[in-house]
Motif scaffolding. Structure first.
Motif, short mmCIF file in Angstrom:
data_model
loop_
_atom_site.label_atom_id
_atom_site.label_comp_id
_atom_site.label_asym_id
_atom_site.label_seq_id
_atom_site.Cartn_x
_atom_site.Cartn_y
_atom_site.Cartn_z
N THR A 644 145.52 103.79 -3.87
CA THR A 644 144.12 104.12 -3.51
C THR A 644 143.39 104.80 -4.65
O THR A 644 142.21 104.53 -4.88
CB THR A 644 144.09 105.02 -2.27
N ILE A 645 144.07 105.67 -5.38
CA ILE A 645 143.42 106.35 -6.52
C ILE A 645 143.01 105.33 -7.57
O ILE A 645 141.93 105.40 -8.16
CB ILE A 645 144.37 107.41 -7.12
N ALA A 646 143.88 104.32 -7.79
CA ALA A 646 143.60 103.32 -8.83
C ALA A 646 142.40 102.45 -8.47
O ALA A 646 141.68 101.99 -9.34
CB ALA A 646 144.83 102.44 -9.05
N ILE A 647 142.17 102.22 -7.15
CA ILE A 647 141.11 101.28 -6.76
C ILE A 647 139.81 101.98 -6.43
O ILE A 647 138.73 101.36 -6.43
CB ILE A 647 141.59 100.43 -5.56
N ALA A 648 139.85 103.27 -6.13
CA ALA A 648 138.65 103.98 -5.67
C ALA A 648 137.56 103.98 -6.75
O ALA A 648 136.37 103.85 -6.44
CB ALA A 648 139.01 105.42 -5.29
N HIS A 649 137.94 104.14 -8.01
CA HIS A 649 136.95 104.19 -9.09
C HIS A 649 136.20 102.86 -9.21
O HIS A 649 134.98 102.85 -9.35
CB HIS A 649 137.65 104.53 -10.41
N ALA A 650 136.93 101.73 -9.11
CA ALA A 650 136.29 100.42 -9.20
C ALA A 650 135.31 100.21 -8.04
O ALA A 650 134.24 99.64 -8.21
CB ALA A 650 137.34 99.32 -9.21
N ALA A 651 135.68 100.68 -6.84
CA ALA A 651 134.78 100.55 -5.69
C ALA A 651 133.52 101.38 -5.89
O ALA A 651 132.41 100.94 -5.60
CB ALA A 651 135.51 100.97 -4.42
N ALA A 652 133.67 102.61 -6.41
CA ALA A 652 132.52 103.48 -6.63
C ALA A 652 131.57 102.88 -7.67
O ALA A 652 130.35 102.95 -7.52
CB ALA A 652 132.99 104.86 -7.06
N ASP A 653 132.14 102.28 -8.73
CA ASP A 653 131.30 101.68 -9.77
C ASP A 653 130.41 100.57 -9.21
O ASP A 653 129.29 100.36 -9.67
CB ASP A 653 132.17 101.11 -10.89
N LYS A 654 130.91 99.84 -8.19
CA LYS A 654 130.15 98.73 -7.61
C LYS A 654 129.37 99.16 -6.37
O LYS A 654 128.78 98.33 -5.68
CB LYS A 654 131.10 97.57 -7.29
N GLN A 655 129.42 100.47 -6.05
CA GLN A 655 128.71 101.01 -4.89
C GLN A 655 129.21 100.36 -3.61
O GLN A 655 128.44 99.93 -2.74
CB GLN A 655 127.21 100.84 -5.04
N ILE A 656 130.53 100.29 -3.48
CA ILE A 656 131.17 99.75 -2.28
C ILE A 656 131.86 100.89 -1.55
O ILE A 656 132.54 101.73 -2.17
CB ILE A 656 132.19 98.66 -2.66
N ASN A 657 131.70 100.94 -0.25
CA ASN A 657 132.30 101.99 0.57
C ASN A 657 133.77 101.65 0.79
O ASN A 657 134.09 100.72 1.51
CB ASN A 657 131.55 102.09 1.90
N PHE A 658 134.68 102.42 0.16
CA PHE A 658 136.12 102.16 0.23
C PHE A 658 136.76 103.15 1.20
O PHE A 658 136.67 104.36 1.02
CB PHE A 658 136.73 102.31 -1.17
N ILE A 659 137.37 102.62 2.27
CA ILE A 659 137.98 103.47 3.30
C ILE A 659 139.49 103.24 3.28
O ILE A 659 139.95 102.12 3.51
CB ILE A 659 137.43 103.13 4.70
N ALA A 660 140.25 104.28 2.96
CA ALA A 660 141.71 104.21 2.94
C ALA A 660 142.25 105.03 4.12
O ALA A 660 142.06 106.24 4.19
CB ALA A 660 142.25 104.74 1.62
#
Length: 935
Positions: A644-660
Motif C-alpha cells: 500500500t505504501i508503494a502504490i499510495a504515492h502514484a494514486a495521489a499523483d493522479k488524484q485518485i482516492n485509494f482505499i486500503a
C-alpha cells in the motif's frame, strides 16, 4: 347453407382479429417498430451507389449497416448528389446522421463528429476522357487551367492550398452541383473539374490531392446517437482493425480498359516503336523457342496482347542467366526484363523500376511423392525469385538453398537426387508435374507466401514503365488463361511416354502377348486399378498431412517472430527516447535547466526499459519452467503495508482516492515469496491506477482465515471504477503483449503485467478471477494459501540503515570490468567519494593485480561476472585460495548484469560478500561498499 356461410364469415373475422392482435403485439416487441435513423450518403462510385432495383451498396453504405447492427439501430439510407443539400437536410431534421463529411472549424462548432474517421479519400482534378492535352501528375499544367468546383465545398480551398505549395494560384469557378461542373466541362466552359473523391465516373483524373479523413456527423443535440455510433465503430475496429480496408478492396473493382496514354507516352512509343524484351533461354513455361524459331510460353503470349494495346513491335534478347538479362536492361541492350520476381527492394537496389505485377502467384514446395518433411535438407530455388523466397525459409536453419537459373535446371537437380525439393511459383510447379509421370511428385502450398511477377525497366526510364503498367492493368484479366494454356502437358511423344508409368507399359506388353487370355487379363487389370486407386487415396492423405505439418511449422515460426517483434517494438520506444533526449542534451545552445530536464527524461526512459527487460525475462523464465518460489518468514501486515505504501504515492499523483482495507487481516507470520507476492499486487494496483480517470477510486482489501492445519487462506481484492474491459477482450487479458487499445489509453503499459500476475498466481497454487464491465470498472479477486512460519516473527524497531560514507575517502579499489564504458562510469562514481581506482580488463588481470601487490594494498574488489579469459566467479575463488592474510578478508562485491536470485546465490557461493546489479544505482553502490568496509 346461408347459415353456414354466415358462421364461416364470423369465424374468419375472429381469426383475423386474433392474428392481427398477435402480429401487432409481436411487432411492438420487434426492432422493426423502433425509431428509424436516416443516414445521408453522397453518391460516389464504389462507396455509395444505387442499382436498378433501387437497392444501395458500396463501402460507406455497408459500413453504415455494420454500425447499425452493433449500435442496435434501424437505419434508412438517403443518397445525395450535393453535400450542401445533405447538410441542409441534417439541419432541418430530414436526416439524423451524415457520412462523407470533412472537418472544418465552422462544422466542428455546429455538429458532433465521431472520434474515429470513417476513412480517408483523396480529392481529384478531372478532365474529359478524350482530352489528351493534360497528363497525370504534371503540376505545371495547373497554372493555366480553369477549374470548376461546387459552392460551399471545401474541395476548392484544399486545392488552392495544394497549388500554393508549388507557387500556383488556380483559377476557380463555382457551380451549384457536380452535374453542372460536368456540363461546363463537356461544353468547354472550363478545362477541368474538382471533386471530393479519387475519381469521377466517365472522366479522367489528372491529379489527386489532399487525402483527408471524413467522418459521420450528427446534430449537436443528438449526443446519444453520436456516442452509439462511435462505440459501434470502436468495437468493429477492435474485432477487425482492417475491416474498412477490406471493404474498400471488396467494392473497388478493376477496370480492364487501358488508361489513356499521355502525349509524352505517345511520343515515346513513336520514337521507340521496337520493344526489346530480355528473356532466359529454355525457361518454360515462361519462355522457350521451338525448332522453327518461334517464341512460345507465357511471356511471348502475354506480350502479344501488350503489343496490340501499345503499338510496340516486340523482339526478344536471349540470355543465359538472370544476371545477364538484368545487365542487358541496365546497359541498353534490352528495354525491359520480361520476368522479374525478386521484389521491390531488390529491384531498386539493382537500378531497376518495376511495372504493375502481371499476377501474384502462390509459392509452393515440389518434392518426390515419397519424400517426407523430415527428409528435406536441400532445396533448389530459381535465382529470379531467390530474394523473395529466401524469406519463406529464413528461419529453417537446417535447410540449404541451391540456386539455379530455370525451373528445368531445378527439376534436373531433383531427379538426380542433388536436392530434396524445389520452391517455386505455382505455374512452374504445375508445368513440371504435367510433364512428369502420374503421382510421381506432390505439391504443397506455402501459406502466406506469394510472388509478384513483374516486368522491369531501367530506373531512369519511367515513361516506358508507365506505358507497360497501363497495358498490363488492361490485359491482366487474360494472364491466368495464358498461364493455364502454357502449363498443360506438351503435345509430343516424349512427354506422352514420360507420363506413362512403368507398370502400365508392362501391362500393355502383357496384353499384346496374352490376347488369348482376355478374361484373365481383365481380372488382373481390375485388380491393378483398385491398387492404383488405393495408392492415389493414400498419396492424397499424405499430401494433406504434409500440408498440415508445413502449416504448423510456419505458424510456429510466425508466432516466434511475432513475440520478438513485440519485444523489439516495446524496447525501441523507450530506447528512442533515451537516444533522442541524449542528442538534445548534447547541444551547446540550450540552458542548464533544459539539459537537466532532458537528462531526467533519459533516466526515466532508461528505468522503463529496465522494467520491460525484467518483465520480458520473467515471462521467458515462466515459459521455460525456470520460475521458482523462494519462501521466507514474513508478517501479513508487513507485506500488506509494503504494497500500500508503494502504490499510495502514484494514486495521489493522479488524484485518485485509494482505499486500503486491512480491517479483516489475521496478522500472523507466514512463509511466502515476498517479491513474487509484491509483483502480483503491485501489477494489479498499477493497472487500476493507470486505467482509472482522475477523481476515481481504487480499493485494496484483504480477508483471510486459518484452516484446521494452521494454513492462512487469503482472499485479496483489487477493485476500481475505471474504464473497464470489453467482453470481447476479456478472454485475452493473460496473453503476452495483448492490449485492448482503448482511445486515450493506447500508450499505457506493455501487455506483460497480467501474464506475469497469472504465472505467479499459478505457481503459488492460487486462483485469480476477474469481473469487469466496459466503462464501469474492474475487480480482480486473488486467492492464495500460505503455510505458517516455523516461529512467530517478532516485530522490532528497524535498525538504522544509515552508514558513514566518509569511510570511502582514500580507499583503493580494484575494479575488474571488461567493458570500457562501464569502467569509466564506475571510476567516476568511486572517485567522487575520494576513492582510488585501479582497473583490470578481465578476471585474470584482476587476480594478477591482487597477488602482485602487498597485503592490504586494496581495500575492496568490485568484480564483474561475465568476463573473457577468466570470469568473475572463478577469479573470486582463486583470490580466496591465495596463501596470504588478506585473501579471505578483503571484501569482494559482484557488480554485474546477472540480477536474478540464483545469480546472487552463485556469487555468494563463490566467495563474494555482496551484489550490485547493473545498471548501477550510485546510492546502492555507496551503501553496499560502505557496509562491506565497515564490517
Amino acid at each position: 347453407m346461408r347459415k353456414f356461410f354466415c358462421f364461416l364469415s364470423v369465424l374468419l373475422l375472429l381469426l383475423y382479429g386474433v392474428f392481427s392482435y398477435s402480429a401487432t403485439t409481436w411487432a411492438g416487441e420487434h426492432p422493426t417498430n423502433q425509431k428509424i435513423t436516416r443516414v445521408g450518403v453522397i453518391a460516389l462510385k464504389d462507396y455509395a451507389e444505387k442499382d436498378m432495383d433501387g437497392d444501395y451498396s458500396g463501402v460507406n453504405v455497408e459500413y453504415a449497416y455494420k454500425i447499425a447492427q452493433y449500435a442496435n439501430l434501424k437505419i434508412e439510407i438517403v443518397q445525395y448528389q450535393s453535400g450542401k443539400t445533405a447538410l441542409d437536410d441534417l439541419d432541418n431534421g430530414r436526416i439524423d446522421l451524415m457520412c462523407n463529411v470533412v472537418k472544418t472549424p465552422a462544422r466542428e462548432e455546429k455538429y458532433l463528429f465521431t472520434e474515429q474517421p470513417v476513412g480517408r479519400l483523396a480529392m481529384c482534378a478531372f478532365v474529359r476522357k478524350d482530352d489528351d492535352r493534360f497528363s497525370f501528375g504534371n503540376n505545371k499544367q495547373l497554372a493555366n487551367m480553369t477549374f470548376g468546383t461546387e459552392q460551399a465545398s471545401t474541395v476548392g480551398n484544399l486545392f488552392t492550398k495544394y497549388c500554393g505549395v508549388y507557387g500556383i494560384t488556380p483559377k476557380l469557378k463555382a457551380f451549384a452541383s457536380l452535374a453542372q461542373i460536368k456540363t461546363a466541362l463537356d461544353t468547354g466552359e472550363i478545362e477541368a473539374g474538382l471533386y471530393g473523391a479519387p475519381e469521377v465516373e466517365g472522366y479522367r483524373t489528372i491529379q489527386n490531392f489532399a487525402p483527408i479523413p471524413y467522418y459521420f456527423i450528427c446534430r449537436s443535440s443528438d449526443r446519444n446517437l453520436k456516442n452509439q455510433v462511435y462505440e459501434a465503430m470502436a468495437t468493429i475496429l477492435a474485432e477487425d482493425s482492417i475491416y474498412f480496408d477490406r471493404l474498400v478492396q471488396k467494392y473497388t473493382t478493376a477496370d480492364f480498359t487501358m488508361a489513356m496514354l499521355t502525349n509524352e507516352e505517345k511520343a515515346y512509343i513513336a520514337a521507340h516503336p521496337k520493344l526489346v524484351v530480355a528473356v532466359l533461354n529454355d525457361d518454360a513455361p515462361y519462355h522457350s523457342e521451338g525448332s522453327n524459331k518461334v517464341h512460345k510460353g507465357i511471356i511471348p503470349n502475354f506480350y502479344a496482347k501488350l503489343a496490340k494495346l501499345t503499338g510496340f513491335t516486340i523482339t526478344y534478347k536471349h540470355c543465359q542467366t538472370n544476371a545477364q538479362a538484368m545487365q542487358a536492361v541496365l546497359n541498353g541492350e534490352a528495354d525491359v526484363m520480361g520476368l522479374y520476381a525478386n521484389g521491390q527492394i531488390a529491384a531498386i537496389t539493382s537500378g531497376l523500376r518495376l511495372t504493375r505485377p502481371y499476377d501474384n502467384v502462390d509459392a509452393v514446395l515440389l518434392t518426390d511423392a515419397n519424400t517426407g518433411i523430415s527428409e528435406i535438407h536441400r532445396l533448389a530455388i530459381k535465382e529470379r525469385s531467390r530474394k523473395m523466397l529466401e524469406n519463406s525459409v529464413r528461419n529453417l536453419t537446417q535447410i540449404q538453398l541451391v540456386k539455379h537459373e530455370t525451373v528445368k535446371a531445378c527439376f534436373e537437380a531433383l531427379k538426380n537426387k542433388e536436392v530434396d525439393g524445389i520452391i517455386c511459383g505455382m505455374p512452374s510447379a504445375t508445368w513440371l508435374v504435367n510433364q512428369s509421370p502420374l503421382a510421381a511428385y506432390k505439391i504443397t502450398t506455402l501459406d502466406a507466401t506469394a510472388i509478384d511477377l513483374c516486368a522491369a525497366t531501367a530506373y531512369d526510364n519511367p515513361l516506358l514503365c508507365s506505358i507497360l503498367s497501363k497495358a498490363i492493368s488492361a490485359a491482366s484479366i487474360s494472364f491466368n488463361e495464358i498461364v493455364t494454356d502454357n502449363t498443360l502437358p506438351e503435345d509430343n511423344w516424349q512427354t506422352s511416354l514420360a507420363k506413362i508409368p512403368a507398370a502400365w507399359i508392362l501391362a500393355l506388353t502383357t496384353i499384346l502377348l496374352c490376347l488369348i487370355l482376355g478374361l484373365i487379363y481383365t481380372l488382373i487389370n481390375l485388380r491393378r486399378r483398385q491398387k492404383e486407386k488405393e495408392a492415389l487415396n493414400l498419396a492424397q492423405q499424405e499430401t494433406e498431412l504434409r500440408k498440415v505439418e508445413v502449416t504448423t511449422m510456419m505458424k510456429a515460426v510466425e508466432e516466434k517472430n511475432s513475440f520478438f517483434s513485440n519485444i523489439s517494438h516495446d524496447m525501441r520506444t523507450p530506447l528512442n527516447a533515451i537516444l533522442g533526449f541524449t542528442r538534445m542534451a548534447q547541444k551547446n545552445d540550450i540552458t542548464n535547466a533544459e539539459r537537466q530536464a532532458f537528462l531526467s527524461k533519459v533516466e526515466s526512459s532508461g528505468n522503463l526499459l529496465l522494467d520491460l527487460i525484467n518483465d520480458t525475462l520473467t515471462i521467458s523464465k515462466g515459459n521455460s519452467g525456470k520460475l521458482v518460489l523462494r519462501p521466507e518468514p514474513v508478517k501479513v501486515s508487513e507485506l500488506f503495508d509494503t504494497i500500500t505504501i508503494a502504490i499510495a504515492h502514484a494514486a495521489a499523483d493522479k488524484q485518485i482516492n485509494f482505499i486500503a482495507d486491512r480491517s479483516k487481516i489475521i496478522d500472523m507470520s507466514i512463509l511466502a515469496d515476498k517479491l513474487s507476492v509484491k509483483k502480483i499486487f503491485l501489477n494489479l494496483l498499477s493497472n487500476a491506477i493507470k486505467y482509472t480517470p482522475s477523481g476515481g477510486h481504487v480499493w485494496f482489501s484483504i480477508f483471510n482465515e486459518t484452516t484446521d492445519k494452521g494454513q492462512l487462506v487469503s482472499v485479496i481484492s483489487v477493485k476500481d471504477d475505471g474504464i473497464g474491459i470489453s467482453p470481447e477482450f476479456l478472454p485475452h487479458i493473460y496473453e503476452p503483449f495483448a492490449q485492448e487499445g482503448r482511445p486515450g489509453y493506447e500508450s499505457l503499459g506493455t501487455g506483460l503485467g497480467l501474464p506475469i500476475v497469472k504465472r505467479f498466481v499459478d505457481l503459488m497454487g492460487g486462483t485469480i478471477e476477474v469481473h469487469s464491465e466496459k466503462n464501469n470498472g474492474t475487480e480482480f479477486i486473488v486467492q492464495l494459501t500460505f503455510p505458517p512460519a516455523p516461529n512467530e516473527i517478532k516485530t522490532t524497531p528497524a535498525a538504522s540503515t544509515a552508514v558513514d560514507l566518509n569511510i570511502l575517502q582514500g580507499k583503493r579499489v580494484l575494479l575488474c570490468e571488461d567493458n570500457k564504458l562501464n569502467q569509466e562510469i564506475a571510476t567516476i562514481l568511486l572517485k567522487e567519494k575520494g576513492m582510488t581506482v585501479q582497473c583490470a580488463g578481465n578476471g585474470q588481470e584482476g587476480l594478477d593485480a591482487f597477488t602482485n601487490n602487498a597485503p592490504g594494498f586494496f581495500a575492496l574488489i568490485l568484480m564483474d561476472v561475465n568476463m573473457p579469459v577468466l570470469d568473475g566467479l572463478n577469479a573470486t575463488r582463486q583470490i580466496r585460495a591465495v596463501k596470504r592474510a588478506d585473501a579471505q578478508t578483503i571484501p569482494i562485491i559482484a557488480m554485474t548484469a546477472d540480477a536474478f536470485e540464483e545469480d546472487i546465490e552463485k556469487c555468494l557461493k563463490a566467495g563474494m560478500n555482496g551484489h550490485i546489479a547493473k545498471p548501477v544505482s550510485p546510492s546502492a553502490l555507496y551503501q553496499t561498499i560502505s557496509k562491506a568496509l565497515t564490517k
